[in-house]
Each structure stands twice: as structure tokens, then as C-alpha cells.
Design an enzyme around this catalytic site. Sequence first.
Site, PDB file in Angstrom:
ATOM      1  N   SER A 138      45.716  36.705  52.202  1.00 27.26           N
ATOM      2  CA  SER A 138      46.463  37.836  52.774  1.00 27.26           C
ATOM      3  C   SER A 138      46.906  37.491  54.187  1.00 27.26           C
ATOM      4  CB  SER A 138      45.575  39.082  52.836  1.00 27.26           C
ATOM      5  OG  SER A 138      46.226  40.095  53.584  1.00 27.26           O
ATOM      6  N   TYR A 186      38.007  44.002  54.984  1.00 24.48           N
ATOM      7  CA  TYR A 186      38.942  43.422  54.013  1.00 24.48           C
ATOM      8  C   TYR A 186      39.612  42.188  54.624  1.00 24.48           C
ATOM      9  CZ  TYR A 186      43.231  42.680  51.414  1.00 24.48           C
ATOM     10  OH  TYR A 186      44.255  42.091  50.702  1.00 24.48           O
TER      11      TYR A 186
HETATM   12  P1  NAP Z   1      46.591  46.128  42.780  1.00 19.74           P
HETATM   13  O1  NAP Z   1      47.799  46.481  42.002  1.00 19.74           O
HETATM   14  O2  NAP Z   1      45.638  47.205  43.135  1.00 19.74           O
HETATM   15  O3  NAP Z   1      45.837  44.973  41.959  1.00 19.74           O
HETATM   16  C1  NAP Z   1      44.475  44.704  42.105  1.00 19.74           C
HETATM   17  C2  NAP Z   1      44.010  43.984  40.859  1.00 19.74           C
HETATM   18  O4  NAP Z   1      42.608  43.618  41.041  1.00 19.74           O
HETATM   19  C3  NAP Z   1      44.075  44.864  39.622  1.00 19.74           C
HETATM   20  O5  NAP Z   1      44.460  44.105  38.498  1.00 19.74           O
HETATM   21  C4  NAP Z   1      42.627  45.326  39.471  1.00 19.74           C
HETATM   22  O6  NAP Z   1      42.284  45.578  38.115  1.00 19.74           O
HETATM   23  C5  NAP Z   1      41.883  44.091  39.922  1.00 19.74           C
HETATM   24  N1  NAP Z   1      40.502  44.436  40.255  1.00 19.74           N
HETATM   25  C6  NAP Z   1      40.062  45.345  41.161  1.00 19.74           C
HETATM   26  N2  NAP Z   1      38.720  45.416  41.132  1.00 19.74           N
HETATM   27  C7  NAP Z   1      38.309  44.527  40.188  1.00 19.74           C
HETATM   28  C8  NAP Z   1      37.043  44.128  39.688  1.00 19.74           C
HETATM   29  N3  NAP Z   1      35.911  44.657  40.184  1.00 19.74           N
HETATM   30  N4  NAP Z   1      36.984  43.186  38.721  1.00 19.74           N
HETATM   31  C9  NAP Z   1      38.120  42.646  38.221  1.00 19.74           C
HETATM   32  N5  NAP Z   1      39.359  42.982  38.649  1.00 19.74           N
HETATM   33  C10 NAP Z   1      39.446  43.906  39.624  1.00 19.74           C
HETATM   34  O7  NAP Z   1      46.999  45.468  44.161  1.00 19.74           O
HETATM   35  P2  NAP Z   1      47.723  44.094  44.520  1.00 19.74           P
HETATM   36  O8  NAP Z   1      48.410  44.345  45.797  1.00 19.74           O
HETATM   37  O9  NAP Z   1      48.496  43.568  43.389  1.00 19.74           O
HETATM   38  O10 NAP Z   1      46.470  43.169  44.836  1.00 19.74           O
HETATM   39  C11 NAP Z   1      46.292  41.899  44.232  1.00 19.74           C
HETATM   40  C12 NAP Z   1      45.685  40.954  45.246  1.00 19.74           C
HETATM   41  O11 NAP Z   1      46.610  40.779  46.315  1.00 19.74           O
HETATM   42  C13 NAP Z   1      44.393  41.437  45.879  1.00 19.74           C
HETATM   43  O12 NAP Z   1      43.513  40.343  46.039  1.00 19.74           O
HETATM   44  C14 NAP Z   1      44.852  41.944  47.242  1.00 19.74           C
HETATM   45  O13 NAP Z   1      43.831  41.930  48.177  1.00 19.74           O
HETATM   46  C15 NAP Z   1      45.941  40.933  47.535  1.00 19.74           C
HETATM   47  N6  NAP Z   1      46.903  41.278  48.568  1.00 19.74           N
HETATM   48  C16 NAP Z   1      47.692  42.367  48.439  1.00 19.74           C
HETATM   49  C17 NAP Z   1      48.613  42.643  49.432  1.00 19.74           C
HETATM   50  C18 NAP Z   1      49.548  43.823  49.359  1.00 19.74           C
HETATM   51  O14 NAP Z   1      50.201  44.104  50.364  1.00 19.74           O
HETATM   52  N7  NAP Z   1      49.636  44.507  48.245  1.00 19.74           N
HETATM   53  C19 NAP Z   1      48.720  41.812  50.547  1.00 19.74           C
HETATM   54  C20 NAP Z   1      47.899  40.708  50.633  1.00 19.74           C
HETATM   55  C21 NAP Z   1      46.998  40.446  49.638  1.00 19.74           C
HETATM   56  P3  NAP Z   1      41.690  46.981  37.601  1.00 19.74           P
HETATM   57  O15 NAP Z   1      42.492  48.068  38.222  1.00 19.74           O
HETATM   58  O16 NAP Z   1      41.851  46.833  36.125  1.00 19.74           O
HETATM   59  O17 NAP Z   1      40.248  47.008  38.028  1.00 19.74           O
END
Ligand code: NAP
Length: 253
Positions: free
Chosen positions: A144, A158
Site C-alpha cells: 500500500s 494498517y
Molecule cells: P476489498 O474489496 O475489501 O477486498 C478485500 C479482500 O480481502 C476481499 O476479497 C476479502 O474477502 C478478503 N479478506 C478479508 N478478510 C479476509 C480473511 N480473514 N481471510 C481471507 N480473505 C479475507 O478491498 P480492496 O481494496 O480490494 O483490498 C485488497 C487489498 O488491497 C488489501 O490487502 C488492501 O489492504 C489493499 N489495498 C487497498 C487499497 C485501496 O485503496 N483500496 C490501497 C492499498 C492497498 P471476504 O470479504 O470474502 O472476506
Amino acid sequence: MTISFENKVVLVTGASTGIGAAVAKGFAASGAKVAINYGSSHAEAKEVLAEITAKSGEAELFPADLRDTAAARKMVEDVIAKFGRIDVLVCNAGGLVGRVGLGEMSDEFYESVMDLNVRSVVSTCSAALPHLKKSKGNIVITGSVASKVGGGAGASLYAASKAAVQNLVKTYAKEHAGDGIRVNSVSPGTIYTLFHKKHTSPEVLENITASIPMKRLGTPEDCVGAYLFLASDELAGYITGQAIEVNGGQLMP
Ligand code: NAP
């Protein structure tokens, strides 16, 4: 040169929604067999699977709560039982959990953030390692922008957890270059997914948008190319221990 993952098996964690869902579809469209992990969003994961199979792709669901090491190990065993190998591991499951200031932080909150973002990566990489050694595969971890600039309000832990995983990438890359395994990360900026829909106000997102040189938030699809590129031995075979920033110019480290 084209990106093709024909005959490759790609495990994407956290692939039910957001970045992981887009990445899973991207690998499937490039010919990979895709193992779709998710935690609790069963309906959303089924939609990802249906979208892939409707386009003649091959995929399967592997639900597992990756905060739990035993569950991560079992998920990897299940993927091997189904597909026989793992060529690419995308460690993407993660999240903010909540916005909690330093003064309010409980042990439970600490554990939930660190288990979700750090333990999940360590245990999944560790379980997949013997299989990646066999396939001379590679790992791409979702970091991130917060790992470098710190988090927004209430996101200190985080941001620190993402700094930890982006640092792990470097040691893993050094430890396993001799095994033929490359390890890299994609470091997204502000991507409009459930992550922000749940935890960030529209006003804050407007301010962030205004500060981004490209004047828009990222989409999950904006991130896909960086994962495919890093996972491709043809295109990135001499790249390991690196991070690609996908952020519209939000940070230029
Ligand atoms: P998101 O749509 O909320 O996706 C999160 C994913 O992680 C979902 O598939 C969720 O699955 C899964 N997850 C959560 N808890 C889990 C668990 N205990 N075991 C297995 N899977 C789990 O958000 P996103 O933005 O796409 O996030 C994906 C990644 O990108 C994350 O690592 C996040 O920190 C990173 N990120 C996001 C941003 C941003 O701005 N959005 C920026 C930098 C980094 P379920 O709902 O099925 O549990």
C-alpha cells in the site's frame, strides 16, 4: 511479447471483491487456472467464479479465513489437491478492519489488523513455498501507498502492517532467489473499493482525489496490469524484491 499464463496455476487470496477479484479475472483472461480465495463474501466469490467460467476460464473457490495459520495451510493443500501445482501466489487478502486512534487501541484490534495483513501473508507464503520451489514460481504481495507515507486518521496499524509486508518482500526475494522464486509487491494508492466505501467519508475521498495528479481515484482494473507483469517470467524474469506503485501519481517515491 505477450502475457500468457497458459498451463499455470495462480492462487489469489482475497479475490471475492475489489482488487483481488479484478486480478483473478485478469489472470483467467490470460489463460491461468485460478484458485479464488476469500474469507466470508461467498456470493461475491461465486460471481467472480461465474464470470471466469462464462468466458471458458478455469477456476475454483477456496474459502479460508487467512488470519488463521491452519486455515492458510489447508487452503494451499486444497489448491494442490485440485490443481496439482502453484505457479503464482498473489497475497492480496487484507484490509483496514476499522479506524482506531492510538489512545483507543485494544489488543483485539491489534491482533485483528496484524493477523489479517501480516500473519496471512507469512503463513500463506510459508505453506506455498515447497510448491513454488517445484514450479520455480513467484509471489506478488499487495502492499500500500500507506506503507511509505503512513495511513490516514485511525489507520496507523494498517499502514505499519503494510510496511511490514513490503519489507518481507525484500527478505523473501533474497532468501529464495536461489530457489528460482521471485517475490515482488504491488503498492496501490487510493483505489475505490469496499475498503474505502466502508471506512472513508466522501469528503475525505474528494480531498484525496484533488491531491492526485491524475485527478481520479484508482479502480481495481487499474491495478491488474502490474500483477500480471510482475508474475510473468517472460516480462519480469529479472525483477525481484521490487514494488510497483499504482497510484495516478499520488506518490512518486
Ligand atoms: P476489498 O474489496 O475489501 O477486498 C478485500 C479482500 O480481502 C476481499 O476479497 C476479502 O474477502 C478478503 N479478506 C478479508 N478478510 C479476509 C480473511 N480473514 N481471510 C481471507 N480473505 C479475507 O478491498 P480492496 O481494496 O480490494 O483490498 C485488497 C487489498 O488491497 C488489501 O490487502 C488492501 O489492504 C489493499 N489495498 C487497498 C487499497 C485501496 O485503496 N483500496 C490501497 C492499498 C492497498 P471476504 O470479504 O470474502 O472476506
